[in-house]
Structures are given as structure tokens and as C-alpha cells.
Enzyme design. Structure first.
Site, PDB file in Angstrom:
ATOM      1  N   HIS A 122       0.910  -1.343   0.073  1.00  0.00           N
ATOM      2  CA  HIS A 122       0.020   0.071   0.101  1.00  0.00           C
ATOM      3  C   HIS A 122       0.977   1.364   0.095  1.00  0.00           C
ATOM      4  O   HIS A 122       2.063   1.261   0.416  1.00  0.00           O
ATOM      5  CB  HIS A 122      -0.809   0.072   1.179  1.00  0.00           C
ATOM      6  N   ASP A 199       3.015  -4.352   8.075  1.00  0.00           N
ATOM      7  CA  ASP A 199       1.807  -3.214   8.081  1.00  0.00           C
ATOM      8  C   ASP A 199       0.735  -4.186   8.121  1.00  0.00           C
ATOM      9  O   ASP A 199       0.289  -5.044   7.195  1.00  0.00           O
ATOM     10  CB  ASP A 199       2.078  -2.788   6.334  1.00  0.00           C
ATOM     11  N   GLN A 202      -4.445  -4.600   7.192  1.00  0.00           N
ATOM     12  CA  GLN A 202      -5.731  -5.549   6.794  1.00  0.00           C
ATOM     13  C   GLN A 202      -5.765  -6.742   7.621  1.00  0.00           C
ATOM     14  O   GLN A 202      -6.595  -7.587   7.598  1.00  0.00           O
ATOM     15  CB  GLN A 202      -5.477  -6.210   5.263  1.00  0.00           C
ATOM     16  N   LYS A 225     -10.327   0.141  10.835  1.00  0.00           N
ATOM     17  CA  LYS A 225     -10.461  -0.933  10.162  1.00  0.00           C
ATOM     18  C   LYS A 225     -10.855  -2.166  11.059  1.00  0.00           C
ATOM     19  O   LYS A 225     -11.225  -3.483  10.512  1.00  0.00           O
ATOM     20  CB  LYS A 225      -9.350  -1.514   9.239  1.00  0.00           C
ATOM     21  N   CYS A 365      -4.737   2.514  -3.720  1.00  0.00           N
ATOM     22  CA  CYS A 365      -3.442   3.016  -3.152  1.00  0.00           C
ATOM     23  C   CYS A 365      -2.292   2.066  -3.263  1.00  0.00           C
ATOM     24  O   CYS A 365      -1.482   1.880  -2.463  1.00  0.00           O
ATOM     25  CB  CYS A 365      -3.526   3.585  -1.763  1.00  0.00           C
TER      26      CYS A 365
HETATM   27  C1  LIG Z   1      -2.477  -2.516   3.547  1.00  0.00           C
HETATM   28  C2  LIG Z   1      -2.883  -1.250   4.263  1.00  0.00           C
HETATM   29  N1  LIG Z   1      -1.770  -0.483   4.662  1.00  0.00           N
HETATM   30  C3  LIG Z   1      -1.949   0.785   5.061  1.00  0.00           C
HETATM   31  C4  LIG Z   1      -3.093   1.240   5.072  1.00  0.00           C
HETATM   32  C5  LIG Z   1      -3.354   2.771   5.654  1.00  0.00           C
HETATM   33  O1  LIG Z   1      -4.312   2.862   6.549  1.00  0.00           O
HETATM   34  P1  LIG Z   1      -4.632   4.309   7.047  1.00  0.00           P
HETATM   35  O2  LIG Z   1      -5.286   5.006   5.911  1.00  0.00           O
HETATM   36  O3  LIG Z   1      -5.753   3.708   8.184  1.00  0.00           O
HETATM   37  O4  LIG Z   1      -3.403   5.103   7.726  1.00  0.00           O
HETATM   38  C6  LIG Z   1      -4.311   0.612   4.351  1.00  0.00           C
HETATM   39  C7  LIG Z   1      -5.566   1.194   4.308  1.00  0.00           C
HETATM   40  O5  LIG Z   1      -6.144   1.335   3.290  1.00  0.00           O
HETATM   41  C8  LIG Z   1      -3.999  -0.384   4.163  1.00  0.00           C
HETATM   42  O6  LIG Z   1      -5.191  -1.433   3.393  1.00  0.00           O
END
Ligand SMILES: Cc1ncc(COP(=O)(O)O)c(C=O)c1O
Lengths: 409, 149
Positions: A122, A199, A202, A225, A365
Site C-alpha cells: 500500500h 503493515d 488488513q 479497520k 493506493c
Molecule cells: C495494507 C494497508 N496499509 C496501510 C493502509 C493505510 O491505513 P490508514 O489510511 O488507516 O493509515 C491501508 C488502508 O487503506 C491498508 O489497506
């Protein structure tokens, strides 16, 4: 007793609403999950009776607020089986957690040092490292992604070299749903003394886990989430790792002493929590994790796996549909990305919306991953325990409508 | 979110035409713009006549149906118009999307197809992107500011 999604649904007030007069089939849980009444109540109760700033006051409310905030930290620690509450740093989300980590771990790095990540990351776990490369001249090395949509760990041997300082990977892809096996990752990191950052945006919603058993040095996830509020996230870190990290943001609450000549910093986690933290949000996150741990979700995984497989199998029956991700339920979660020949993902998402089906269309993203698959974007249905067979049926009725609308396009 | 159905016949017809790229000979200016929200990409080429009005427009859209439809509507709307008029058309289109005004339809009949997008805020940029790209292409051709007459 078998898992009954109806018992979960009744706890989420938004699922009973009818946006634009249509029933809601919410299949965008990978972007943001919905919030149960008990979490809304916990936030309301906190704001109604305990609202004050934390740590800096001696009056009763300030003490109550501090207790609530630290209580939430304790719940997070329990959720991820931390050795101590002080291993839990509150951030504003996964993105701010990873930025903190990239800054702190990157501080002492320079040219010749290497960071290993993957093509599946991401942007939250990519851009902070691209920025570090700009600042420090470090080298980034990327694990490729297999045709099935998994991070290709067989490339670890070649990519992780002596100067590797950090390996940072997603625990679970927000596009393909594939879960990463961290055992070989951790082994490769240990061999060269690199840190492992995970990370977990998910994966954390899937239930209690043990970050240190996974072999992680640092683990990031977001409140919104895991059925909690937004504006709150977590960076968990092993005590020795956090202790060695310099602060990221400076401000109130993170210092030991300040003079005009010098400053000394507090210990973790405070060192990393400059300024007034998101207090009610932390309380909400604590309530959300308690809810996940309360047993309501026992059996939910089987239910979600079944629905996920239904989606995959029905997609496979549609000519021109392309699944981006594993086609079986081994080491994958209920995030299903797909492309329909000749249909742009935004048009798919828009037509699904007229059936009350909420999915996401676009690059999620993860532009490098889209490029890897030769796509500009996908449509993505992502499941939560409250989703039902009716949601899946509605999804496919809506997909049929999209195909009809665009037939001959 | 919005009430009306976006994919009315007018838009679908335009989109079908816009799904294939169309290139022109000897363009005076070319611009490629991205929509960072969705990764869409539009390339607009334009050639001007002796009076400086738009003589021909080419397009290559890697995007959604709205973006494709808009590129074709743009070619139709902009031919024979000056950069000032095209700026006015963009403003009219923005107003139409935002306020659903009818009176713009008379000035720009082809753009009326996009009235159905009114209310779907997340899609406005899909419609506007080709117009923005044309203005950049014009400015590129002039080596200066797109809003200049
Ligand atoms: C795999 C992953 N990493 C990072 C993020 C970023 O999360 P946040 O926007 O809550 O900071 C997301 C969320 O869309 C994600 O799915």
C-alpha cells in the site's frame, strides 16, 4: 452454536439504514469497517463524562481521562499479546505509524544501506520509504509479486543482503487478500540483523494475534479497520527496538526535560506521542478490540471464507472477469479484487452503487501492484463478519447490470 | 452519492465513441493529465486555425466511461471556439455539475449529457479532466498561460 451474521448485523446501526432509499450492501470493509453500537456508546460515554486532556492535569477529570487512555493501551497490548503496555504507541493510523517507523529507523541510515519491501505494498508502506530514499540516499529493493498475487518470498535470498537494515511488508494485501508468510522473512532479516516492520492494516481486524511470535520488531494497524473510530492507530514495537528509536514528532508530552539549550526525551511509548493524542478515539479502539475479543466473532472466519469463495467462484463463471488474487482460501482473507473486460472500475463501482452495493474501484493506493498486473485499477469487494449471502447475491445482480449497461461498449 | 442514473443513453453513446483513441495530424499542442484519485490518464491533442480557434482535437483516454464521453463531447464543443470560449465552456460544465442549471444547456448543447452526473461529486473530475487537458494543451502550444485570451 453456529455463527449467525444476523446477531452481528443488529449491533451495527448503519447496516439498518437505507442510504438514498436503497438497502445497504456494504462490501468496502477493507477501506473502513463499520462500527458497532457498543463502540459508539463507549466514545459517547467518554466524551460525556471523562473528557479532559491526559497526563497533564491533577483534577479528577484529567485523571479519569488518563486512566481511560492508558486502559485502552492495555487492551491493545492484550489484543496483540504484548509483553508490556509500553510496547504500544498510539498513532493516528497505519500511515502515521509507518511514517514514524520510517523516520526513526531511517535516522541513522545513509547511502549503501538497504530497505527491502515489495511491489504489493500500500502507498502507506511505500511512500514513506521513497521519501527516506530522497532524504538519505538509501537503496530500496522490491520483492516481486507472483501471478497469483502473493509476495514472492523466494526472492528473499537474492534481495536481502548484508547492508539490509529493514524489511517492511504487508501482513495481508489490501488488493489481492493474500496473507504473507513471515517465517522466511524473519529468518532472512535475523541473518543480517535487519528489523522487520509489518503493515497489519488488513490483518489486525481478523482477531487477536501475537506480534512478537510472528517475529515482528514493529507492527502497525488502524482503528477504523477493526470496527473502531478513525484518527487512531497503533505502532507496536519490541521494547528494545522502541527504546533505540529517536522520536519523530516533537512537542508536549514526549520530553523528559527541556531548556533553551537542550532537550531530553521521555521513554517509549510517550517519546512517540507528542501533543494531545486522540483520546476518545483510543477509548473507542479499546472498546472495539474488546468487542472483537468478546466471542461474538467465533466462527466468523468460516462464514467469511465461505462467502469469499462464493464470490470467487461466481466471478470465474463470468466471461471477461479476471480475479486479481488467489483463487482458493489458503492463506487469504475476504478481499476480492477483479477486473471486468472493457469496464472501468469506477464505472463498475458506480453501477453497483445504484443497487446499494458499496465496493471500491480504483488502484487501492497500490499503483505499482496495478502496474504489475497491467491494470489501472480493479473493483474490490471486501467482507466483514456482518456480510451475508444476500450481500453476495446483490453484488452479482449488480455486476450483471453493469455488464448489461456496458454490453457493446 | 446521487439520485439520478449517470449512465443515460447520451453518455453511453459518447463513451462508446471515446473508448477508441483518435489522433490528429500535426497538433499545435498536446497535454496529458492524470486524475490522482483513480489513476486515469487523458491525452488531448489540438490544432488551431489561422484565427487561433480550435480546428481539430484528438484524444486518448485511459479512463472511465465519463472521461471517455467527456473527451468526445469536448471535441464537439471546442471545434471552432477560441480559448476564452473553451474556458467559458469549462465553467459552464462545472456549474452544471454542481448546480444542475438548465440554462447552460442552450449554450453548450453537447454538454447537457452530463447533467445526469450532477450530485455524484466523486465523478466530477472524470468529466472535467479532458477540458482541463485541452486548456493545458493550448497553453503548451502558446508557451504560456492557458487562461490568457
Ligand atoms: C495494507 C494497508 N496499509 C496501510 C493502509 C493505510 O491505513 P490508514 O489510511 O488507516 O493509515 C491501508 C488502508 O487503506 C491498508 O489497506
Amino acid at each position: 452454536m453456529a455463527f449467525d451474521p444476523a446477531r452481528i448485523r443488529e449491533q451495527f446501526p448503519i447496516l439498518a439504514t437505507r442510504p438514498m432509499g436503497r438497502p445497504l450492501h456494504y462490501l468496502d470493509n477493507a477501506a473502513t469497517a463499520q462500527i458497532p453500537q457498543t463502540v459508539i456508546d463507549a466514545i459517547t460515554a467518554h466524551e460525556t463524562t471523562h473528557r479532559a486532556n491526559v497526563t497533564r492535569g491533577v483534577h479528577a477529570l484529567a485523571e479519569a481521562a488518563t486512566e481511560a487512555y492508558e486502559g485502552a493501551r492495555h487492551i491493545v497490548a492484550r489484543y496483540m499479546n504484548a509483553t508490556a503496555d509500553s510496547e504500544v504507541v498510539f498513532t493516528y493510523g497505519t500511515t502515521s505509524a509507518i511514517n514514524l517507523a520510517a523516520h526513526a529507523l531511517g535516522e541513522g541510515l545513509g547511502e549503501g544501506d538497504e530497505i527491502v519491501l515489495s511491489v504489493a505494498e500500500h502507498h502507506a508502506n511505500l511512500v514513506p520509504w521513497l521519501m527516506l530514499r530522497e532524504r538519505k540516499g538509501v537503496t530500496l529493493r522490491f520483492l516481486p509479486v507472483t501471478d497469483e498475487g502473493r509476495i514472492d518470498l523466494s526472492a528473499l535470498n537474492n534481495l536481502v543482503r548484508e547492508r539490509c537494515k529493514v524489511i517492511t511488508l504487508t501482513h495481508c494485501s489490501n488488493v489481492t487478500g493474500a496473507i504473507t508468510d513471515f517465517r522466511p522473512v524473519v529468518a532472512a532479516a535475523r541473518a543480517v540483523g535487519a528489523k522487520v516492520l509489518v503493515d497489519g492494516a488488513q490483518m489486525a481486524p481478523k482477531g487477536q494475534f501475537d506480534a512478537s511470535e510472528l517475529g515482528a520488531d514493529l507492527y502497525a494497524f488502524s482503528g477504523h479497520k477493526v470496527y473502531g473510530p478513525n484518527g487512531i492507530g497503533v505502532l507496536w514495537g519490541r521494547r528494545d527496538v522502541l527504546s533505540a528509536m529517536p522520536p519523530f514528532m516533537g512537542g508536549g508530552g514526549m520530553i523528559r526535560s527541556v531548556s533553551l539549550e537542550s532537550v531530553t526525551y521521555g521513554d517509549p511509548p510517550k517519546r512517540f506521542e507528542a501533543g494531545t493524542p486522540p483520546i476518545a478515539q483510543a477509548v473507542g479502539l479499546g472498546a472495539a478490540l474488546n468487542w472483537v475479543m468478546s466471542g461474538y466473532l467465533d466462527g466468523a472466519h468460516k462464514h467469511m471464507d465461505r462467502l469469499t469463495l462464493r464470490i470467487i467462484e461466481r466471478l470465474q463463471g463470468i466471461p471477461g472477469a479476471r480475479l486479481v488474487g488467489p483463487a482458493n482460501m489458503e492463506e487469504r482473507v475476504g478481499v476480492v479484487s477483479f477486473a471486468l473486460d472493457g469496464l472501468h472500475p469506477h464505472d463498475i463501482a458506480q453501477i453497483l452503487d445504484r443497487h446499494g452495493v458499496a465496493v471500491r474501484g480504483g488502484h487501492h493506493c497500490a499503483e505499482p501492484l496495478m502496474t504489475r498486473f497491467g491494470l489501472t485499477g480493479t473493483a474490490r469487494a471486501s467482507l466483514a463478519p456482518y456480510n451475508t449471502d444476500e450481500d453476495v447475491d446483490a453484488l452479482f445482480e449488480a455486476i450483471e447490470d453493469a455488464l448489461r449497461t456496458f454490453s457493446g461498449h | 452519492m446521487g439520485g439520478k442514473d449517470i449512465y443515460e443513453n447520451d453518455i453511453m453513446e459518447l463513451a462508446r465513441a471515446g473508448s477508441r483513441p483518435r489522433y490528429i495530424d500535426a497538433p499545435d499542442g498536446t497535454a496529458t493529465l492524470d486524475n490522482p484519485l483513480c489513476g486515469d490518464r487523458v491525452t488531448i491533442e489540438m490544432r488551431r486555425d489561422k484565427e487561433g480557434k480550435i480546428a481539430d482535437i484528438g484524444h486518448d483516454v485511459r479512463g472511465c466511461a465519463l472521461c471517455q464521453a467527456s473527451a468526445v463531447a469536448l471535441a464537439d464543443t471546442a471545434r471552432g471556439k477560441s480559448p476564452v470560449e473553451i474556458n467559458a465552456a469549462l465553467s459552464a460544465l462545472q456549474k452544471m455539475l454542481k448546480d444542475d442549471h438548465e440554462h447552460h444547456e442552450k449554450a453548450w448543447p453537447t454538454l447537457a449529457a452530463f447533467r445526469s452526473v450532477h450530485g455524484h461529486k466523486s465523478r466530477y473530475e472524470c468529466v472535467l479532466l479532458p477540458f482541463r487537458a485541452l486548456l493545458v494543451a493550448i497553453s503548451e502550444g502558446e508557451g504560456g498561460d492557458a487562461s490568457r485570451p
